[in-house]
Design an enzyme around this catalytic site. Structure first.
Site, PDB file in Angstrom:
ATOM      1  N   GLU A 191       0.820  -1.360  -0.006  1.00  0.00           N
ATOM      2  CA  GLU A 191       0.061  -0.077   0.065  1.00  0.00           C
ATOM      3  C   GLU A 191       0.825   1.205  -0.052  1.00  0.00           C
ATOM      4  O   GLU A 191       1.733   1.211   0.923  1.00  0.00           O
ATOM      5  CB  GLU A 191      -0.794   0.015   1.259  1.00  0.00           C
TER       6      GLU A 191
ATOM      7  N   GLY B 238      -3.509  11.611 -12.635  1.00  0.00           N
ATOM      8  CA  GLY B 238      -2.867  11.553 -14.022  1.00  0.00           C
ATOM      9  C   GLY B 238      -1.461  10.709 -13.669  1.00  0.00           C
ATOM     10  O   GLY B 238      -1.073  10.122 -14.474  1.00  0.00           O
TER      11      GLY B 238
END
Ligand SMILES: CC(=O)SCCNC(=O)CCNC(=O)[C@H](O)C(C)(C)COP(=O)(O)OP(=O)(O)OC[C@H]1O[C@@H](n2cnc3c(N)ncnc32)[C@H](O)[C@@H]1OP(=O)(O)O
Length: 549
Positions: free
Chosen positions: A269, A315
């Site tokens: 993670e 993005g």
């Protein structure tokens, strides 16, 4: 702390201010003011033993200790926003602490070999840069020696010699060896090879150098993720279950990623990811992620990464191969990772084979392989020498060039049968074409005469004399006059279409109107003569003159 017990609602990470989520009041209050950082009760738990006396291997082991270093040391982020997010006390840089920190570092590195523990951890945690086994020269091309060369062999034109050197240099000069991605990666890789840049993986292992870097990274996170409470950042960065891959340039951290590997679940993670403000969009973020993937796969044995990406960083993560679709089986991750407000859960599968830290070499080889294949199948990479026009006066070529003599045309598959598609038919004329050319020449000649005999033609009969009008050729770059056009008509080579002739006439008039103002005689002459010309053309067309083949 096992994986499940770490499940909590973490604060929002985004830089942008976000409205508090009713379901996460603790995190909402944490984000409502960056100076009023409030964590959930669980967040107060320290990731390290609270006892200051526990100084195993020099590890920093208390919150006070961490905060004191964080206040004073490793200020590597020169972000302008720092004033907004860093407490005043943090800005008062304590020189004595700086000296203390650097002297601790010097002591660590000086005098004799490092401790066994240091050596082991460093060897384990350093992210390796694999040496590329190809030449640094991106232009290396094994195919060059076998490249087809048009030197009078099959398909070449007698009399036209394409020098082997020329072709070779064309090969190497024209091949685009890398795109922007590879160029950035290669440039950073070179920095690494030169020792100016390092990507290191460290955790709270007590090694002084690692601790300083981690504090530097924590400061970057604090500035780049201002909505994230600083205590929470410190807690995770210093949590021994978390690891941080950092970009270190000249011994200063310029960015990094802190992640928690869930080894049993084979996924990691990503908790925080940031590059210092003045080094963003230079490729560090990409190279960092590549190093992280390589390390996580080869050292931790992970197959996937999950992260809650800030909306404004989606993005970036997409460009690093993350998707919003989660393909990893839910059982493997659900309940392990922290939920963040205002983030989008994204996943990245770590390819089991890709050489992440040397992707640019792989891409270059692929480009070369594709390029070689294209060369096997076509000759489009060969650039032939141009035609030597060597025009004489009035732009009329000295000698006629046959279409089939244009270098490279026949090699490209052109045949004389295709000649019919060409508009320019004056080179080898059929009987029809010859008579057409003659009638075209006669028509153009009559038009020149009609203009020449007109009372307004006097400014256009000869080229403008620069001695009379010194600045004329500074303003008019493409001059034209009736005499030049007459020469072109009489050459019977220049105006192979009527449009070419008309273009010259129009240019002659537009030049006059460009250089002269509307109230001048020259301007008025040009308008009247142009009208006369148009009338003559109309009359000629109506009388049946064929000007189109
Ligand atoms: C899990 C989390 O931590 S989410 C929070 C992420 N961190 C932040 O938002 C903190 C502020 N931002 C940063 O620190 C940096 O901009 C990072 C870490 C997001 C990216 O690092 P950079 O060094 O700037 O990335 P890098 O130069 O390698 O850029 C890679 C590509 O991503 C693009 N990119 C970089 N940042 C962003 C962004 N925020 N949004 C969209 N695209 C981005 C770049 O334009 C580049 O595109 P290109 O390859 O087509 O030219």
């Amino acid at each position: 702390m096992d994986g499940h017990s770490s499940h909590l609602t973490a604060p929002v990470r985004s830089r942008s201010s976000q409205s508090p989520s009713p379901s996460h009041s603790a995190s909402a209050s944490a984000t409502s003011s960056i100076h009023k950082r409030k964590l959930q009760p669980d967040d107060h738990a320290l990731p390290f033993p609270p006892s200051f006396s526990d100084t195993r291997d020099g590890a920093l082991t208390s919150n006070d200790d961490l905060e004191s270093i964080s206040v004073r040391g490793a200020d590597s982020d020169s972000d302008d926003e720092s004033e907004e997010v860093v407490d005043d006390e943090e800005e008062e840089y304590d020189n004595s602490m700086r000296n203390f920190t650097s002297s601790r570092l010097e002591n660590t590195n000086a005098g004799g070999p490092p401790t066994a523990r240091n050596t082991k951890i460093k060897a384990e945690n350093s992210v390796k840069v694999e040496p590329a086994d190809v030449s640094k020269d991106g232009n290396t091309n094994t195919n060059n020696s076998g490249a087809p060369v048009a030197t009078g062999g099959n398909g070449s034109i007698p009399g036209i010699v394409v020098k082997e050197d020329t072709v070779k240099s064309i090969f190497t000069d024209n091949i685009q060896t890398s795109g922007a991605y590879s160029a950035r990666e290669e440039s950073l890789k070179r920095e690494e090879e030169a020792g100016r840049l390092r990507f290191v993986c460290a955790s709270n292992d007590g090694i002084d150098e690692h601790m300083v870097w981690l504090i530097g990274l924590k400061n970057i996170f604090a500035r780049q993720l201002p909505n994230m409470p600083r205590e929470y950042i410190v807690r995770l960065v210093m949590d021994r279950n978390h690891k941080s891959v950092m970009v270190v340039r000249r011994n200063l951290v310029v960015g990094g990623i802190t992640y928690r590997p869930y080894l049993s679940q084979k996924f990691g993670e990503i908790a925080f990811c940031a590059i210092t403000a003045d080094e963003q969009v230079k490729g560090y973020g990409t190279r960092l992620m590549n190093h992280l993937k390589q390390h996580a796969r080869d050292v931790d044995g992970l197959t996937h990464f999950l992260t809650y990406a800030d909306n404004n960083a989606v993005g970036y993560f997409v460009k690093q191969g993350f998707t919003k679709e989660i393909y990893l089986e839910r059982d493997r991750w659900h309940g392990y990772i922290k939920d963040y407000d205002g983030g989008i859960l994204m996943e990245c599968r770590i390819d089991p084979k890709l050489p992440f830290t040397d992707i640019s070499t792989m891409i270059r080889r692929q480009r070369q392989a594709i390029d070689e294949k294209i060369r096997e199948l076509s000759n489009c990479h060969i650039v032939y020498p141009g035609i030597d026009f060597q025009k004489k006066e009035a732009g009329i070529p000295k000698k006629t060039i046959k279409v089939e003599d244009i270098p490279g045309l026949r090699e490209a598959g052109w045949t004389t049968e295709q000649y019919g598609h060409s508009r320019f038919k004056t080179v080898t004329l059929s009987t029809d074409a010859t008579s057409h050319q003659k009638s075209l020449t006669a028509f153009m000649r009559s038009l020149i005469k009609a203009m020449h005999d007109h009372p307004d033609a006097w400014p256009f009969k000869e080229p403008v004399d620069a001695r009379d009008v010194p600045d004329y050729y500074e303003i008019i770059k493409d001059p034209m006059d009736l005499k030049t056009m007459s020469k072109r008509v009489e050459s019977e080579q220049y105006y192979v279409t009527f449009e070419m002739f008309v273009a010259d006439v129009r240019r002659m008039f537009s030049n006059a109107r460009t250089y002269n103002s509307p109230d001048t005689i020259y301007y008025k002459c040009s308008t009247r003569l142009e009208g006369h010309f148009s009338n003559k053309v109309q009359a000629g067309l109506q009388s049946g003159i064929k000007i189109q083949p």
